[in-house]
Design a protein around this motif. Structure first.
Motif: not given
Length: 554
Positions: A52-54, A309-311, A387-392, A397-400
Motif C-alpha cells: 500500500x505504501x510502496x 476484484x472477486x477476493x 490491479x491483479x489480485x493473484x500477486x497482490x 494479508x486480507x485473506x489471513x
C-alpha cells in the motif's frame, strides 16, 4: 494457564517519602488474548503496508511509527501501575498525532491537532488520577479497587472514566475519530481495530468492578447516545473511510453499553472480535480506494461486483456481515449475546429502544455501503486501473484475517466465559435482534432503491442532514475556542510563565542560587586557609578536653 491464574512481575524503581514507584506487569488470560490479537492484526497490517505504501519516500519512518504504536499499546496492556500506563497512554497519543499528520497538508494538520488536543484531556485526567492515588501509597490501582469507597478512590475512578471516554471517543469527545481518517489507511486499520480507540474500553474493563451504580448509569447513557449518533451519521455520510470510522464509534458505544451493565467478559469478547472484522474492513476499503484512483467518495464508485476484484469484494462482504451480526458470523456470537444480556437487565424503555434502533442502523449503513460499492452502476473514471489480485500482497494479508473473522466468534464464545450465560426471554424479545437486523436491511435497501426520493429527501431537509452527518455539530463545538488568538495567548503564556518567570523563580533559579552559594563557600574555605585553622582549633580544643579529663579522673 487456567482462567483463574494470574502472574505479577514487580520491578521496584525508587521510594519517595513513603510512596513507592514500581513497574508492575500483570499477566492473565485477558492480557495474553489481547496481546496476541494486537500482534496478529498488526503483523497483517504491516505486511499490507509493504504494498500500500510502496511508493512512499518515507516508508521506513512509517514502519517505525507503526511499531512504536504497537509497543505503546503493549505497555498499556501489560501494566497495572498508573505511572507506567501513562507512558503507554501518552505514547499512543503522541504517535497517533505523528501518523495523522503524516501527509503534511492543511487537512491532516487540522485533524492531527483535533486528535491530539482531545486526547490531552484524557492524559490530564490520568495525571490527576495519579495525584489522587498518592493517598494509597502506591500507584498500582488494581490492588485498591475492592477498598471501601472514599473520596480519593471515587475521584480516581471518575478521572479514569473521563480518560477512557476521550480515548474511546464517547460523547462529547467523538469528533476526533472521523477526523483521524486523514492518516494513511493502514494506520486507520490499526488504530480503529485493536489499538488506540480500544485502550479506553480495556482500561474500564480492568477497573469495572469498582465502578459505582451512578458511574455505570452515566456511562450507559453516554455510550447509548454515542452509538445512536454514530449510526445516524453513517447513514448520511459519503466518504468511505468516514463511514467505517463512524461504524467503529457505534461499536465502541456498544462495548461501553454492555460494560456499564456489568458484562465485562462480553465487552472484552466483542472488543477482540470487532478488532478482527474492523481491521479487515479497513484493509478492503484501502484496496478499493487504490483501485478507484485514490477516490474515497462512494458515489464515484460502483459496479465492483462485476469487475475483476472477486477476493476483495468477498472479504469486504464477509466483514460487513460480521459487523451486522448476521447469524453464525463472528460478530453474531458477541452482538446477539450482548443484545440478549441487555434485554435481561432491568432498564428503561428508552434504553431498550435506542439500543435496538442503533443495531438496525448498523445494518442499514452496511447495506447502503455495499450497494454503492458493489451493486450500483459504475460511476468511476474510465482511467481507473484495477490491479491483479493473484500477486497482490494486500489481498494475501486480507485473506489471513478472513478465516479468523468467520470462525473466531464461535471459538472464542466457548472459552471466554467462566460459566455459560443462561438467557431466559419471551419469544418476541428473543427474536427482537433478528427483527431489527431485517428492519435495518429493509431501511438500507429503501434508502438506496428509492434513489430519486432519497436525493430529494436529502436536499429537502438539507440542514437536518448536515446536522446528522456532522455528528450533531460536535466538530464545530470541539474547535469553538481554538483559533489563532487562543493559540497566540497559549504561546505567550508558555514563553512568559512556563519558560519565563516560573523557570526563573523555580528550578533554574534555585539551582543558580545553590550553585552561587557553593562557589562562594568553596572560594572562602580555599582562599583563607580556614581548613587549616579549623584543624588547629580542633587539635587545641581536643588537647584541653584531654587535659581536663586526665586531671579529674586520675
Amino acid at each position: 494457564m487456567s482462567k483463574d491464574t494470574s502472574y505479577f512481575l514487580e520491578l521496584g524503581v525508587f521510594d519517595l517519602m513513603g510512596v513507592t514507584f514500581e513497574g508492575v506487569f500483570y499477566f492473565d488470560w485477558k492480557t495474553f488474548c489481547f496481546m496476541s490479537f494486537v500482534l496478529f492484526i498488526s503483523s497483517m497490517i504491516l505486511n499490507y503496508s509493504s504494498e500500500y505504501m510502496l511508493d512512499d519516500k518515507n516508508l521506513k519512518r512509517f514502519i517505525f511509527l507503526m511499531i512504536m504504536f504497537v509497543c505503546s499499546m503493549m505497555m498499556l496492556i501489560l501494566n497495572l501501575n498508573l505511572v507506567s500506563i501513562l507512558i503507554g497512554w501518552d505514547g499512543l497519543g503522541l504517535v497517533s498525532y505523528a501518523l495523522v499528520v503524516y501527509y503534511q497538508n492543511t487537512k491532516s494538520n487540522s485533524a492531527g491537532m483535533l486528535t491530539a488536543l482531545s486526547n490531552r484531556i484524557g492524559d490530564a485526567a490520568i495525571i490527576m488520577a495519579i495525584a489522587y492515588s498518592v493517598h494509597f501509597g502506591s500507584f498500582n490501582f488494581l490492588f485498591y479497587l475492592d477498598f471501601e469507597k472514599n473520596f480519593s478512590l471515587s475521584m480516581s475512578l471518575m478521572l479514569i472514566i473521563l480518560a477512557a471516554m476521550t480515548k474511546s471517543a464517547q460523547l462529547p469527545f467523538s469528533s476526533w475519530l472521523p477526523a483521524a481518517m486523514a492518516a494513511p489507511t493502514p494506520v486507520s486499520s490499526l488504530v480503529h481495530s485493536s489499538t488506540l480507540v480500544t485502550a479506553g474500553v480495556y482500561f474500564l474493563i480492568r477497573t469495572s468492578e469498582a465502578l459505582s451504580t451512578s458511574m455505570e448509569s452515566f456511562l450507559l447513557f453516554i455510550s447509548l447516545l454515542t452509538m445512536f449518533m454514530a449510526g445516524l451519521a453513517a447513514n448520511f455520510e459519503y466518504d468511505l473511510k468516514k463511514i467505517i470510522a463512524l461504524s467503529t464509534l457505534s461499536q465502541l458505544g456498544l462495548m461501553m453499553t454492555i460494560l456499564s451493565l456489568g458484562g465485562t467478559d462480553l465487552a472484552f469478547m466483542h472488543l477482540l472480535i470487532h478488532a478482527l472484522f474492523k481491521a479487515l474492513l479497513f484493509m478492503c476499503a484501502g484496496a478499493i480506494i487504490h483501485n478507484f484512483g485514490n477516490n474515497q467518495d462512494i458515489r464515484m464508485m460502483g459496479g465492483l461486483a462485476i469487475l475483476n476484484l472477486p477476493l476483495t469484494s468477498a472479504c469486504m462482504n464477509i466483514s460487513n456481515f460480521a459487523l451486522c451480526g448476521l447469524p453464525f458470523m463472528s460478530g453474531f456470537y458477541s452482538k446477539d449475546l450482548i443484545a440478549e444480556a441487555l434485554s435481561m437487565q432491568y432498564t428503561s424503555v428508552m434504553v431498550y429502544f435506542i439500543f435496538y434502533f442503533s443495531i438496525g442502523l448498523t445494518v442499514a449503513y452496511s447495506i447502503r455501503l455495499s450497494y454503492y460499492i458493489f451493486w450500483s452502476d459504475a460511476n468511476f473514471s474510465s482511467l481507473s486501473c484495477f490491479s491483479d489480485e493473484n500477486n497482490s500482497i494486500m489481498v494475501k494479508s486480507m485473506l489471513g484475517l478472513v478465516t479468523m473473522v468467520v470462525f473466531m466468534g464461535s471459538l472464542f464464545s466457548w472459552v471466554a466465559f467462566y460459566t455459560p450465560y443462561f438467557i431466559f426471554l419471551p419469544k418476541f424479545m428473543k427474536l427482537m435482534t433478528l427483527f431489527f437486523i431485517f428492519l435495518g436491511l429493509i431501511v438500507g435497501v429503501e434508502l438506496v432503491q428509492l434513489e430519486f426520493f432519497y436525493k430529494n429527501l436529502y436536499y429537502s431537509f438539507y440542514k437536518t442532514s448536515l446536522f446528522l452527518v456532522g455528528m450533531w455539530n460536535l466538530p464545530i463545538i470541539s474547535t469553538l475556542g481554538v483559533n489563532k488568538s487562543a493559540l497566540f495567548v497559549g504561546k505567550t503564556l508558555f514563553f512568559s510563565l512556563d519558560q519565563g518567570w516560573l523557570e526563573y523563580y523555580g528550578s533554574k533559579g534555585l539551582f543558580k542560587v545553590v550553585k552561587m552559594m557553593t562557589k562562594n563557600f568553596q572560594s572562602f574555605f580555599s582562599s583563607n586557609h580556614i581548613k587549616l585553622f579549623l584543624l588547629l582549633f580542633l587539635v587545641y580544643f581536643g588537647g584541653w578536653i584531654f587535659y581536663y579529663l586526665f586531671m579529674n579522673f586520675m
